[in-house]
Scaffold this active site. Structure first.
Site, PDB file in Angstrom:
ATOM      1  N   SER A   3      13.582  22.111   3.973  1.00 52.30           N
ATOM      2  CA  SER A   3      15.007  22.271   3.696  1.00 52.30           C
ATOM      3  C   SER A   3      15.326  23.738   3.402  1.00 52.30           C
ATOM      4  O   SER A   3      15.091  24.602   4.244  1.00 52.30           O
ATOM      5  CB  SER A   3      15.414  21.329   2.555  1.00 52.30           C
ATOM      6  OG  SER A   3      16.803  21.264   2.400  1.00 52.30           O
TER       7      SER A   3
ATOM      8  N   GLU B  18      20.111  13.260   9.953  1.00 54.30           N
ATOM      9  CA  GLU B  18      20.338  14.388   9.035  1.00 54.30           C
ATOM     10  C   GLU B  18      21.567  15.185   9.448  1.00 54.30           C
ATOM     11  O   GLU B  18      21.745  15.486  10.641  1.00 54.30           O
ATOM     12  CB  GLU B  18      19.162  15.358   9.047  1.00 54.30           C
ATOM     13  CG  GLU B  18      17.854  14.823   8.550  1.00 54.30           C
ATOM     14  CD  GLU B  18      16.890  15.953   8.195  1.00 54.30           C
ATOM     15  OE1 GLU B  18      17.331  16.910   7.531  1.00 54.30           O
ATOM     16  OE2 GLU B  18      15.718  15.882   8.590  1.00 54.30           O
TER      17      GLU B  18
ATOM     18  N   HIS C 109      16.774  13.227   5.590  1.00 57.52           N
ATOM     19  CA  HIS C 109      16.385  14.552   5.114  1.00 57.52           C
ATOM     20  C   HIS C 109      15.130  14.472   4.245  1.00 57.52           C
ATOM     21  O   HIS C 109      15.029  13.651   3.338  1.00 57.52           O
ATOM     22  CB  HIS C 109      17.543  15.150   4.314  1.00 57.52           C
ATOM     23  CG  HIS C 109      17.350  16.570   3.923  1.00 57.52           C
ATOM     24  ND1 HIS C 109      17.361  17.595   4.843  1.00 57.52           N
ATOM     25  CD2 HIS C 109      17.130  17.155   2.712  1.00 57.52           C
ATOM     26  CE1 HIS C 109      17.179  18.743   4.219  1.00 57.52           C
ATOM     27  NE2 HIS C 109      17.019  18.497   2.925  1.00 57.52           N
TER      28      HIS C 109
END
Length: 295
Positions: A142, A236, A266
């Site tokens: 991320s 996502e 995610h």
């Protein structure tokens, strides 16, 4: 009908909604990590990595000369060594490597470039410890994926030796949130949405331009970077960050492998102990890292 494994994870997330309070957000993410034990055969050792709090993990079969340097997710404002310890340790096992997870400084207390400075310090720590650069996999999830990419760009621009490869999971590389999936996947993503990311980006960039290449490395020159594995779920809002990054990497003549995992959310790797696709993604990443850190 029995619920699928990913539906069980979705229910877990729904039962623990995100707070608007920063301290509670940090506790929530760390709490997800502490739900999952680290395997009993993994050695865990805290270390000061060039002035940055860090942690080694190693399984019994780890090659001590091969390192996965990991930068956790959490939108630059949360996440920690503790939140990702179980997953990082398993990634190291899959790669046959030791791992070094960095507890880089977080915004808003420490906006850009604090996290980048810490990531660079951690990488230099490995070099100073005698680890060959080609034996290092620079990785992140991320925000940590964007940070890993920005770190590689900074290393290249400084003329420092580059790692053997990059492993980026659900990478956040566009803090302008201009990808179409930011809206088209909003209804199916249980974690990441535009308003939340705007808040995080504002905290991290500290008044700087969100499009600056080291803040949003999607906009950076990617020439001459190491081979790259990008893993992203199809459910996502950050899907287009990964797709556009892979396209830009290919246009820059990089060796890039893009894996889009159907129905995954995610950072699904975090739930690998109850999610087969999480285990499979870690195994795939481990094989990629092994192949590119052997010399």
């Amino acid at each position: 009908m029995a619920r699928s494994e990913i539906d069980v994870v979705r229910a877990l997330l729904a039962d623990s909604p995100r707070s608007s309070d920063l301290a509670q957000r940090r506790e929530r993410l760390d709490g997800f990590g502490t739900r999952y034990p680290v395997a009993a055969d993994v050695e865990v050792v805290p270390v000061d990595a060039g002035g940055v709090a860090a942690e080694w993990t190693a399984s019994p079969t780890a090659d001590p000369s091969r390192i996965v340097l990991f930068l956790h997710g959490g939108g630059y404002v949360s996440g920690s060594i503790a939140s990702h310890r179980h997953m990082v340790a398993e990634a190291g096992r899959a790669a046959g490597a030791r791992t070094l997870a960095l507890g880089y400084r977080l915004a808003p207390e420490h906006p850009f470039p604090a996290a980048l400075d810490d990531a660079l310090a951690g990488y230099r720590f490995l070099l100073d410890s005698g680890i060959g650069p080609g034996r290092i996999a620079l990785s992140g999830e991320s925000a940590g994926g964007g940070l890993a990419l920005a770190t590689a760009i900074s290393l290249r621009d400084a003329g420092l030796p580059l790692p053997g490869c990059l492993w980026l999971t659900s990478p956040w590389v566009d803090l302008d949130m201009s990808g179409g999936s930011m809206d088209s996947k909003a209804a199916v993503d249980p974690l990441i949405h535009r308003d939340y990311l705007i808040e995080l980006a504002t905290a991290y960039r500290g008044g700087r331009n969100a499009s600056a290449p080291l803040i949003s490395p999607l906009h950076a020159d990617l020439a001459s970077l190491p081979p790259m594995l990008i893993q992203v779920g199809s459910a996502e809002t950050l899907l287009d960050d990964a797709l556009r990054l892979a396209s830009r990497a290919a246009s820059a003549d990089l060796a890039v492998t893009l894996q889009v995992w159907p129905c995954m959310i995610h950072a699904w790797h975090l739930f690998y102990q109850q999610l087969a696709e999480g285990r499979q993604a870690l195994a795939s990443a481990g094989a990629f890292i092994r192949a590119r850190t052997e010399t």
